[in-house]
Design an enzyme around this catalytic site. Structure first.
Site, PDB file in Angstrom:
ATOM      1  N   ARG A  88       0.616  -1.324   0.031  1.00  0.00           N
ATOM      2  CA  ARG A  88      -0.150   0.095  -0.150  1.00  0.00           C
ATOM      3  C   ARG A  88       0.720   1.103  -0.107  1.00  0.00           C
ATOM      4  NH1 ARG A  88      -5.493  -1.035   0.230  1.00  0.00           N
ATOM      5  NH2 ARG A  88      -5.955  -2.943   1.413  1.00  0.00           N
TER       6      ARG A  88
ATOM      7  N   ASP B 174      -6.948  -2.388  -7.673  1.00  0.00           N
ATOM      8  CA  ASP B 174      -7.786  -2.837  -6.539  1.00  0.00           C
ATOM      9  C   ASP B 174      -7.784  -4.634  -6.738  1.00  0.00           C
ATOM     10  OD1 ASP B 174      -9.222  -3.436  -4.481  1.00  0.00           O
ATOM     11  OD2 ASP B 174     -10.969  -2.534  -5.071  1.00  0.00           O
TER      12      ASP B 174
ATOM     13  N   TYR C  19     -15.312 -12.115  -0.858  1.00  0.00           N
ATOM     14  CA  TYR C  19     -15.894 -10.919  -1.175  1.00  0.00           C
ATOM     15  C   TYR C  19     -17.075 -11.273  -2.152  1.00  0.00           C
ATOM     16  CZ  TYR C  19     -12.267  -7.923   0.868  1.00  0.00           C
ATOM     17  OH  TYR C  19     -11.351  -7.239   1.570  1.00  0.00           O
TER      18      TYR C  19
ATOM     19  N   ARG D 212      -3.225   6.410   0.552  1.00  0.00           N
ATOM     20  CA  ARG D 212      -3.469   7.520   1.535  1.00  0.00           C
ATOM     21  C   ARG D 212      -2.178   8.049   2.288  1.00  0.00           C
ATOM     22  NH1 ARG D 212      -8.884   5.403   4.212  1.00  0.00           N
ATOM     23  NH2 ARG D 212      -7.617   3.617   3.829  1.00  0.00           N
TER      24      ARG D 212
ATOM     25  N   ARG E 291      -6.419  12.206  -5.585  1.00  0.00           N
ATOM     26  CA  ARG E 291      -7.484  11.580  -5.633  1.00  0.00           C
ATOM     27  C   ARG E 291      -8.552  12.666  -5.152  1.00  0.00           C
ATOM     28  NH1 ARG E 291     -11.226   9.686  -3.228  1.00  0.00           N
ATOM     29  NH2 ARG E 291     -11.669   7.901  -1.984  1.00  0.00           N
TER      30      ARG E 291
END
Lengths: 342, 342
Positions: free
Chosen positions: A26, A76, A152, A30, A39
């Protein structure tokens, strides 16, 4: 074009390197203000994933800013279920949500193995990244492991217990196998296209490995990961089966080159149980909350624990979004400096 | 009064028993319509915890309905932080929420080790249960382990990463030790009062053990569990450190009698690593979604895996709320029948 820094590829193939290569799960995301600036111009996470120029831009940011030895394509794991026919929404601060889920045999008719072209935006992003990187570092492609993607598709999102997905393994193993098989086929095509587009290494993320009883993980988890590993011979493959500490001996038999370790796993034991694999990891992401002195101490401990074994430095999990990028830079510097001295 | 069924106590002390005793984590709770009938008359979960007559009633329900070999007092691990000064709300379908949390040294001034009398409702519930059970089966008391309680007091609720609680271990170990020490002291008093009130066995639940790196779990987890085990010599103590598979050798040195295993843990390895302990567990709670034939097969596999070692049959985790009680009855019958034949 030839790579100027191929440390990570050499380490993945078990070769000696002048220092330990390092990247961070990651790393594109962020934690970086530069990422948040991109973003904030968009409607959401998925728009960024689907806009190749911008996905490439945030993929390269950590190479420039943090000094890592690889770029992992910004994307993703849920592009696979989406390409198979289950669209999802990324709900801010909550995670993914699938309005349609799979529960019965008839639900399987709603989905397809997936036309690889439906994920063209990912391949395009890899091509742009490759061009812009100009050989500075390799590009890592990735996909979710079939069991995690299955979870998922059945749960419709995250879960504390994954009891809907796990229920199916007890009540309808044939259908579970069918869905896992479809996901596996789709994933193999997806990874091969990523490689064609320029990915020089791929990682399979099994985020929910640790929730399964060992016999189920062998039967419904590793069985399908093994098919993917066997199908990909073009580039080194990394398997990160988070929490599946009991499966090390079996993972050692997979035809992958590198195995990711989470921060619970003992590197010394892993070296014994995975003699054939390069090991990746495994700093606790919470170490970044500590002061520089403690970060350096923890890096030293980590490098020492993996000593004598091919190693790619990383965290034991994706970095937490509230991490200070300065700490991450310092971590990268420490790995470079301390492993060089060894 | 003397116990008519003391199988679980004898098994906990390592003795041979004519069959394997069995109980189920969260047996008193939402799986039983009889429980939901009581609960629906009240304002919420906490009212039930704080009403001794009703807490006793739901504690006894699974003994009558499911045929288990022990009653575990219906309560909550969060009565400890509440008695220490942090009240909480139980938010339906979301879990606990603490409006006030602990982050700094000065926050410690807000709390106290806790007057044991503040938890009188728990002791009263045990006394009533004891009377009503009339020696049919033993009563298990319990508490959360200090690290798990600490997590709730710092995070203010559940968390995916527990990064606030884990951050403190890196940034302010002295304060973390102080808070863990206070929780430990409070917990020892609490368990001793439960024993005085009639608990014949106690269990320490470390639900979030598995989130810590091994060195932190030794230092901030087991260190305090060990103090509790040393302080309780009146009755057998069970330690359930969920997910801390790496700590088995250390857990074997604790002065507890029984160790709980989650469903990821291999009973055969556990027998080797915990030679001094009775083992409790470890069926996957999702087995209850399967048909009777599969349940029986899984029980057989479990009994076989623990064979030759003192064993208390249970799940590897609390039972899931959507479980059919008929399956649970069948599970209890299978354990009784199959272990008797061995």
């Amino acid at each position: 074009m030839s790579l100027k820094n191929d440390l990570i590829l050499r380490a993945a193939r078990g070769g000696k390197t002048e220092r330990t290569p390092v990247w961070i799960m990651r790393q594109a995301g962020r934690i970086l203000p530069e990422y948040r600036a991109v973003r904030d111009r968009l409607s959401g996470f998925k728009e960024l994933v689907k806009t190749p120029e911008l996905a490439a831009e945030v993929t390269i940011q950590p190479v420039d800013i943090l000094g890592v030895d690889a770029a992992i394509i910004f994307s993703d794991i849920l592009v696979i279920p989406e390409a198979m026919g289950l669209t999802y929404e990324m709900v801010e601060k909550k995670g993914p949500y699938f309005p349609q889920t799979i529960h019965s045999q008839s639900d399987l008719l709603k989905i397809e193995t997936g036309d690889p072209d439906k994920r063209n935006y990912v391949y395009k992003a890899i091509e742009i990244t490759k061009n812009k990187l100009d050989g500075r570092v390799p590009i890592i492609g990735f996909a979710g492991a079939p069991w995690t993607i299955f979870s998922y598709m059945v749960e419709g999102g995250g879960s504390k217990t994954f009891s809907k997905a796990r229920r199916l393994l007890y009540t309808n193993a044939a259908m579970a196998d069918q869905l896992l098989g479809m996901i596996t086929e789709s994933t193999i095509g997806y990874l091969k296209h990523q490689i064609q587009a320029g990915a020089e290494m791929v990682q399979i993320f099994d985020s929910w490995a640790g929730i399964l009883p060992p016999d189920h993980y062998t039967r419904f988890g590793l069985e399908y990961i093994s098919k993917i590993c066997d199908a990909i011979s073009e580039v080194p493959v990394t398997v990160f089966a988070k929490g599946a500490w009991w499966a090390m001996e079996e993972i050692n038999t997979l035809s992958c080159q590198t195995v990711g370790l989470d921060w619970n796993m003992n590197p010394k034991k892993a070296k014994r149980k995975l003699p054939n694999k390069t090991l990746q990891g495994n700093l606790d992401p919470c170490v970044f909350y500590a002061d520089d002195h403690s970060i350096k101490t923890e890096v030293k401990k980590m490098l020492h624990a993996f000593e004598g074994h091919p190693h790619i430095a990383n965290l034991g999990h994706g970095i937490y979004p509230d991490t200070d990028p300065e700490k991450v830079k310092y971590f990268v510097e420490c790995v470079k400096e301390l492993s060089h001295q060894r």
